[in-house]
Design a protein around this motif. Structure first.
Motif, PDB file in Angstrom:
ATOM      1  N   LYS A  96       0.819  -1.217   0.000  1.00 39.61           N
ATOM      2  CA  LYS A  96       0.000   0.000   0.000  1.00 39.61           C
ATOM      3  C   LYS A  96       0.855   1.270   0.000  1.00 39.61           C
ATOM      4  N   ASP A  97       2.124   1.160   0.433  1.00 36.35           N
ATOM      5  CA  ASP A  97       2.991   2.332   0.508  1.00 36.35           C
ATOM      6  C   ASP A  97       3.852   2.532  -0.738  1.00 36.35           C
ATOM      7  N   ILE A  98       3.963   1.512  -1.567  1.00 36.04           N
ATOM      8  CA  ILE A  98       4.834   1.617  -2.738  1.00 36.04           C
ATOM      9  C   ILE A  98       4.067   1.681  -4.049  1.00 36.04           C
ATOM     10  N   TYR A  99       2.813   1.196  -4.028  1.00 34.56           N
ATOM     11  CA  TYR A  99       2.041   1.189  -5.270  1.00 34.56           C
ATOM     12  C   TYR A  99       1.611   2.604  -5.655  1.00 34.56           C
ATOM     13  N   LYS A 100       1.810   2.948  -6.925  1.00 32.38           N
ATOM     14  CA  LYS A 100       1.401   4.251  -7.453  1.00 32.38           C
ATOM     15  C   LYS A 100       0.012   4.115  -8.053  1.00 32.38           C
ATOM     16  N   LYS A 101      -0.930   4.827  -7.492  1.00 29.40           N
ATOM     17  CA  LYS A 101      -2.327   4.743  -7.898  1.00 29.40           C
ATOM     18  C   LYS A 101      -2.492   4.866  -9.413  1.00 29.40           C
ATOM     19  N   GLY A 102      -3.219   3.911  -9.990  1.00 33.45           N
ATOM     20  CA  GLY A 102      -3.494   3.941 -11.422  1.00 33.45           C
ATOM     21  C   GLY A 102      -2.450   3.264 -12.278  1.00 33.45           C
ATOM     22  N   SER A 103      -1.346   2.807 -11.677  1.00 39.97           N
ATOM     23  CA  SER A 103      -0.292   2.141 -12.443  1.00 39.97           C
ATOM     24  C   SER A 103      -0.648   0.680 -12.710  1.00 39.97           C
ATOM     25  N   ASN A 104      -0.225   0.161 -13.862  1.00 33.94           N
ATOM     26  CA  ASN A 104      -0.332  -1.275 -14.100  1.00 33.94           C
ATOM     27  C   ASN A 104       0.521  -1.989 -13.063  1.00 33.94           C
ATOM     28  N   ALA A 105       0.080  -3.168 -12.638  1.00 34.76           N
ATOM     29  CA  ALA A 105       0.815  -3.878 -11.586  1.00 34.76           C
ATOM     30  C   ALA A 105       0.867  -5.371 -11.859  1.00 34.76           C
ATOM     31  N   LEU A 106       2.049  -5.939 -11.668  1.00 35.36           N
ATOM     32  CA  LEU A 106       2.277  -7.380 -11.744  1.00 35.36           C
ATOM     33  C   LEU A 106       2.826  -7.815 -10.390  1.00 35.36           C
ATOM     34  N   ILE A 107       2.144  -8.757  -9.745  1.00 29.98           N
ATOM     35  CA  ILE A 107       2.533  -9.184  -8.399  1.00 29.98           C
ATOM     36  C   ILE A 107       2.816 -10.678  -8.395  1.00 29.98           C
ATOM     37  N   LEU A 108       3.978 -11.065  -7.880  1.00 33.68           N
ATOM     38  CA  LEU A 108       4.357 -12.467  -7.755  1.00 33.68           C
ATOM     39  C   LEU A 108       4.001 -12.971  -6.360  1.00 33.68           C
ATOM     40  N   ILE A 109       3.268 -14.079  -6.309  1.00 33.98           N
ATOM     41  CA  ILE A 109       2.891 -14.721  -5.046  1.00 33.98           C
ATOM     42  C   ILE A 109       3.441 -16.146  -5.061  1.00 33.98           C
TER      43      ILE A 109
END
Length: 233
Positions: free
Chosen positions: A174-187
């Motif tokens: 929540k502190d590093i994500y830039k609102k509105g940016s595309n995001a790829l997250i590895l789980i």
């Protein structure tokens, strides 16, 4: 809008409902010629249609109106996950992520993976069902399973994150994500990524993140990541 939706992926080139949808429409719901029904192609559109031929194997329709549905979020969300030993958990995640809103699901094989394959056709059905149940017109893309090392080398236009449990410096999503940016997250898998995989991901531009103080199961972590970005955006 709160009515039965029929999935017709090729409706613009074929005005006949897929057999499973035709059976449900005509045999279960007892729709007749002249009745109006709602269709979606899973590509962001709904279609008001009239039944022209009420046959449970060959249901022919005529499109009356095309309705574009904005997907509801202004970024592209892709989550890459290691399938769990208990496949029911990943199927649960796929269902709930579709209800919340996701663009792409990418199964990956990691060093600690306990499951090497998935039944893609079964998960596709779950995605379709969740899309219809949540009154959406966008069907998430489900990728073929591939190795972690191959996956992280692919180009991606957006922010890239890897969630892991090792005691090294990490930032809350929540502190590093830039609102509105595309995001790829590895789980990672139930045994987490290996330290080698974490280093490889970082070397390929992935930022290490935390999803909070609790140690989460794979499917829970994936859903928390999905929901977090929607809340922030």
């Amino acid at each position: 809008m709160d009515k039965t939706i029929f999935f017709t992926p090729d409706i613009l080139s074929n005005l006949e409902l897929p057999v499973e949808e035709a059976l449900h429409c005509i045999k279960v719901l007892r729709k007749k010629e002249g009745d109006e029904i709602l269709l979606t192609d899973g590509k962001g559109f709904f279609y008001d249609a009239e039944i022209m031929q009420a046959n449970p194997k060959h249901c022919i329709v005529n499109i009356l109106k095309t309705i574009e549905q904005p997907k509801g979020w202004d970024f592209n969300l892709q989550i890459a996950f290691a399938p769990t030993k208990n496949i029911d958990r990943i199927e649960w995640f796929a269902e709930k992520a579709t209800e919340i809103g996701i663009d792409r699901l990418s199964p990956i094989l990691c060093q600690h993976s306990e499951r090497k394959e998935i039944k893609a056709q079964r998960i596709e059905k779950i995605l379709v069902s969740a899309m219809k149940q949540s009154q959406k017109a966008l069907l998430p893309q489900l990728d073929d399973i591939q190795s972690f090392s191959k996956f992280i080398k692919q180009e991606y236009d957006g922010q890239k994150f890897i969630a892991h449990c090792y005691p090294q410096e990490k930032v809350l999503l929540k502190d590093i994500y830039k609102k509105g940016s595309n995001a790829l997250i590895l789980i990672g898998p139930e045994g987490d990524f290996s330290e080698e995989e974490v280093k490889m991901a970082i070397d390929h531009g992935f930022k290490p993140i935390s999803l909070g103080d609790s140690r989460l199961r794979t499917e829970t972590a994936a859903l928390v990541a999905c929901h977090t970005l929607h809340v922030l955006s």
